[in-house]
Design a protein around this motif. Structure first.
Motif, PDB file in Angstrom:
ATOM      1  N   ASP A  70      -8.370   8.373  13.295  1.00  0.00           N
ATOM      2  CA  ASP A  70      -8.593   8.093  11.875  1.00  0.00           C
ATOM      3  C   ASP A  70      -9.192   6.701  11.692  1.00  0.00           C
ATOM      4  O   ASP A  70     -10.071   6.497  10.852  1.00  0.00           O
ATOM      5  CB  ASP A  70      -7.278   8.179  11.093  1.00  0.00           C
ATOM      6  CG  ASP A  70      -6.703   9.580  11.030  1.00  0.00           C
ATOM      7  OD1 ASP A  70      -7.454  10.560  11.229  1.00  0.00           O
ATOM      8  OD2 ASP A  70      -5.476   9.690  10.799  1.00  0.00           O
TER       9      ASP A  70
ATOM     10  N   GLN B 184     -12.168  13.433  21.690  1.00  0.00           N
ATOM     11  CA  GLN B 184     -10.737  13.191  21.891  1.00  0.00           C
ATOM     12  C   GLN B 184     -10.362  13.770  23.241  1.00  0.00           C
ATOM     13  O   GLN B 184     -10.341  14.972  23.428  1.00  0.00           O
ATOM     14  CB  GLN B 184      -9.962  13.839  20.752  1.00  0.00           C
ATOM     15  CG  GLN B 184      -8.499  14.179  20.901  1.00  0.00           C
ATOM     16  CD  GLN B 184      -7.616  13.335  21.765  1.00  0.00           C
ATOM     17  OE1 GLN B 184      -7.426  12.164  21.504  1.00  0.00           O
ATOM     18  NE2 GLN B 184      -7.050  13.925  22.789  1.00  0.00           N
TER      19      GLN B 184
ATOM     20  N   PHE C  34      -7.940   9.622  20.997  1.00  0.00           N
ATOM     21  CA  PHE C  34      -7.988   9.385  19.561  1.00  0.00           C
ATOM     22  C   PHE C  34      -6.791   9.965  18.815  1.00  0.00           C
ATOM     23  O   PHE C  34      -6.567   9.615  17.669  1.00  0.00           O
ATOM     24  CB  PHE C  34      -9.296   9.932  18.980  1.00  0.00           C
ATOM     25  CG  PHE C  34     -10.507   9.159  19.390  1.00  0.00           C
ATOM     26  CD1 PHE C  34     -10.698   7.860  18.953  1.00  0.00           C
ATOM     27  CD2 PHE C  34     -11.463   9.718  20.219  1.00  0.00           C
ATOM     28  CE1 PHE C  34     -11.822   7.137  19.315  1.00  0.00           C
ATOM     29  CE2 PHE C  34     -12.592   9.003  20.590  1.00  0.00           C
ATOM     30  CZ  PHE C  34     -12.779   7.708  20.141  1.00  0.00           C
ATOM     31  N   ASP C  35      -6.009  10.818  19.470  1.00  0.00           N
ATOM     32  CA  ASP C  35      -4.833  11.376  18.800  1.00  0.00           C
ATOM     33  C   ASP C  35      -3.602  10.463  18.914  1.00  0.00           C
ATOM     34  O   ASP C  35      -2.525  10.811  18.439  1.00  0.00           O
ATOM     35  CB  ASP C  35      -4.518  12.777  19.305  1.00  0.00           C
ATOM     36  CG  ASP C  35      -4.168  12.839  20.779  1.00  0.00           C
ATOM     37  OD1 ASP C  35      -4.254  11.798  21.481  1.00  0.00           O
ATOM     38  OD2 ASP C  35      -3.803  13.931  21.248  1.00  0.00           O
ATOM     39  N   THR C  36      -3.755   9.274  19.498  1.00  0.00           N
ATOM     40  CA  THR C  36      -2.652   8.313  19.579  1.00  0.00           C
ATOM     41  C   THR C  36      -2.171   7.987  18.170  1.00  0.00           C
ATOM     42  O   THR C  36      -2.970   7.650  17.289  1.00  0.00           O
ATOM     43  CB  THR C  36      -3.103   7.022  20.301  1.00  0.00           C
ATOM     44  OG1 THR C  36      -3.547   7.370  21.610  1.00  0.00           O
ATOM     45  CG2 THR C  36      -1.986   6.001  20.375  1.00  0.00           C
ATOM     46  N   LYS C  37      -0.872   8.091  17.954  1.00  0.00           N
ATOM     47  CA  LYS C  37      -0.283   7.901  16.629  1.00  0.00           C
ATOM     48  C   LYS C  37      -0.334   6.441  16.179  1.00  0.00           C
ATOM     49  O   LYS C  37      -0.093   5.530  16.955  1.00  0.00           O
ATOM     50  CB  LYS C  37       1.182   8.365  16.616  1.00  0.00           C
ATOM     51  CG  LYS C  37       1.358   9.844  16.915  1.00  0.00           C
ATOM     52  CD  LYS C  37       0.871  10.682  15.771  1.00  0.00           C
ATOM     53  CE  LYS C  37       1.100  12.148  16.045  1.00  0.00           C
ATOM     54  NZ  LYS C  37      -0.014  12.981  15.683  1.00  0.00           N
ATOM     55  N   VAL C  38      -0.640   6.272  14.918  1.00  0.00           N
ATOM     56  CA  VAL C  38      -0.560   4.967  14.251  1.00  0.00           C
ATOM     57  C   VAL C  38       0.520   5.094  13.187  1.00  0.00           C
ATOM     58  O   VAL C  38       0.415   5.925  12.290  1.00  0.00           O
ATOM     59  CB  VAL C  38      -1.913   4.578  13.611  1.00  0.00           C
ATOM     60  CG1 VAL C  38      -1.768   3.321  12.770  1.00  0.00           C
ATOM     61  CG2 VAL C  38      -2.975   4.400  14.677  1.00  0.00           C
ATOM     62  N   ASP C  39       1.583   4.288  13.337  1.00  0.00           N
ATOM     63  CA  ASP C  39       2.661   4.289  12.358  1.00  0.00           C
ATOM     64  C   ASP C  39       3.089   2.847  12.103  1.00  0.00           C
ATOM     65  O   ASP C  39       2.467   1.904  12.596  1.00  0.00           O
ATOM     66  CB  ASP C  39       3.833   5.155  12.838  1.00  0.00           C
ATOM     67  CG  ASP C  39       4.410   4.725  14.181  1.00  0.00           C
ATOM     68  OD1 ASP C  39       4.152   3.581  14.620  1.00  0.00           O
ATOM     69  OD2 ASP C  39       5.124   5.520  14.805  1.00  0.00           O
TER      70      ASP C  39
ATOM     71  N   SER D  32      -3.323   7.928  10.370  1.00  0.00           N
ATOM     72  CA  SER D  32      -2.162   8.363  11.154  1.00  0.00           C
ATOM     73  C   SER D  32      -2.438   8.382  12.656  1.00  0.00           C
ATOM     74  O   SER D  32      -1.523   8.546  13.449  1.00  0.00           O
ATOM     75  CB  SER D  32      -1.668   9.737  10.694  1.00  0.00           C
ATOM     76  OG  SER D  32      -2.660  10.719  10.945  1.00  0.00           O
ATOM     77  N   THR D  33      -3.713   8.220  13.036  1.00  0.00           N
ATOM     78  CA  THR D  33      -4.074   8.203  14.459  1.00  0.00           C
ATOM     79  C   THR D  33      -5.167   7.150  14.690  1.00  0.00           C
ATOM     80  O   THR D  33      -5.825   6.703  13.746  1.00  0.00           O
ATOM     81  CB  THR D  33      -4.630   9.567  14.934  1.00  0.00           C
ATOM     82  OG1 THR D  33      -5.867   9.829  14.251  1.00  0.00           O
ATOM     83  CG2 THR D  33      -3.630  10.705  14.712  1.00  0.00           C
ATOM     84  N   ILE D  34      -5.371   6.822  15.950  1.00  0.00           N
ATOM     85  CA  ILE D  34      -6.485   5.941  16.320  1.00  0.00           C
ATOM     86  C   ILE D  34      -7.810   6.594  15.912  1.00  0.00           C
ATOM     87  O   ILE D  34      -8.738   5.924  15.482  1.00  0.00           O
ATOM     88  CB  ILE D  34      -6.467   5.633  17.836  1.00  0.00           C
ATOM     89  CG1 ILE D  34      -5.226   4.815  18.199  1.00  0.00           C
ATOM     90  CG2 ILE D  34      -7.738   4.927  18.278  1.00  0.00           C
ATOM     91  CD1 ILE D  34      -5.164   3.435  17.581  1.00  0.00           C
TER      92      ILE D  34
END
Length: 193
Positions: A104, A124, A65-70, A100-102
């Protein structure tokens, strides 16, 4: 059928979601685990089935779940394609002032579908790690993480360590497009025969 096809980005098509809902309702598990939850599309349907059954049922969702979303992430062709499932909610999953992350995105799904607040726990973790630590045993699992043979095997075996007798395990993407899933499921079936 609308609730079987939630407006959440993801890879699982509506027919598979309907089938998943039906299997959970028929099997009536108390505690479930989903390996590979992404933004919560299938988790929202499993959770809906659990809510319909009642009785304090739980779903544990495991993913990175901490994979970044940008901006680069939301512009990827594959991500743009799965956003079609979000329909009018698409903007919420692409709002980089909030997301900002999966994780989120998953939390947004949980907020949008209140039944998830009652029965979903998000963990996570890389599924190769001991994400459960013996806390729970499971009646039902949905394996939808990395689709390589090694990863599918690892995910299934990690769940099996905590499986109750009569456990029901469902694998996503059993098709020639994903030979790793097919190979492991066929091996598993040959050991059951």
């Amino acid at each position: 059928m609308q609730e079987m096809s939630p407006t959440v980005p993801g890879f699982t098509n509506p027919k598979v979601l309907g089938l998943l809902y039906s299997v959970v309702v028929q099997f009536q598990p108390k505690t479930c685990v989903e390996i590979g939850s992404f933004m919560g599309r299938s988790a929202s349907v499993i959770s809906l089935a659990l809510a319909a059954l009642g009785g304090g049922r739980r779903l544990i969702c495991v993913d990175l779940f901490d994979t970044k979303v940008d901006q680069n992430f939301v512009q990827l062709p594959l991500i743009r394609e799965i956003m079609k499932y979000a329909e009018s909610s698409k903007g919420q999953y692409c709002d980089l002032t909030r997301i900002s992350t999966i994780g989120d995105c998953f939390d947004l799904t949980t907020e949008r579908f209140p039944h998830m607040l009652e029965n979903v726990t998000k963990i996570q973790c890389d599924s190769a790690s001991d994400w459960n630590s013996g806390r729970d045993t499971f009646d039902f699992s949905y394996i939808d993480g990395d689709h390589t043979y090694e990863a599918v095997k690892r995910d299934a075996l990690s769940v099996m360590r905590y499986a109750n007798a009569g456990h029901c395990m469902v694998f996503d993407d059993y098709s020639t497009q994903f030979p790793g899933v097919v190979r492991f499921v066929e091996e598993l079936k040959s050991h059951q025969a």
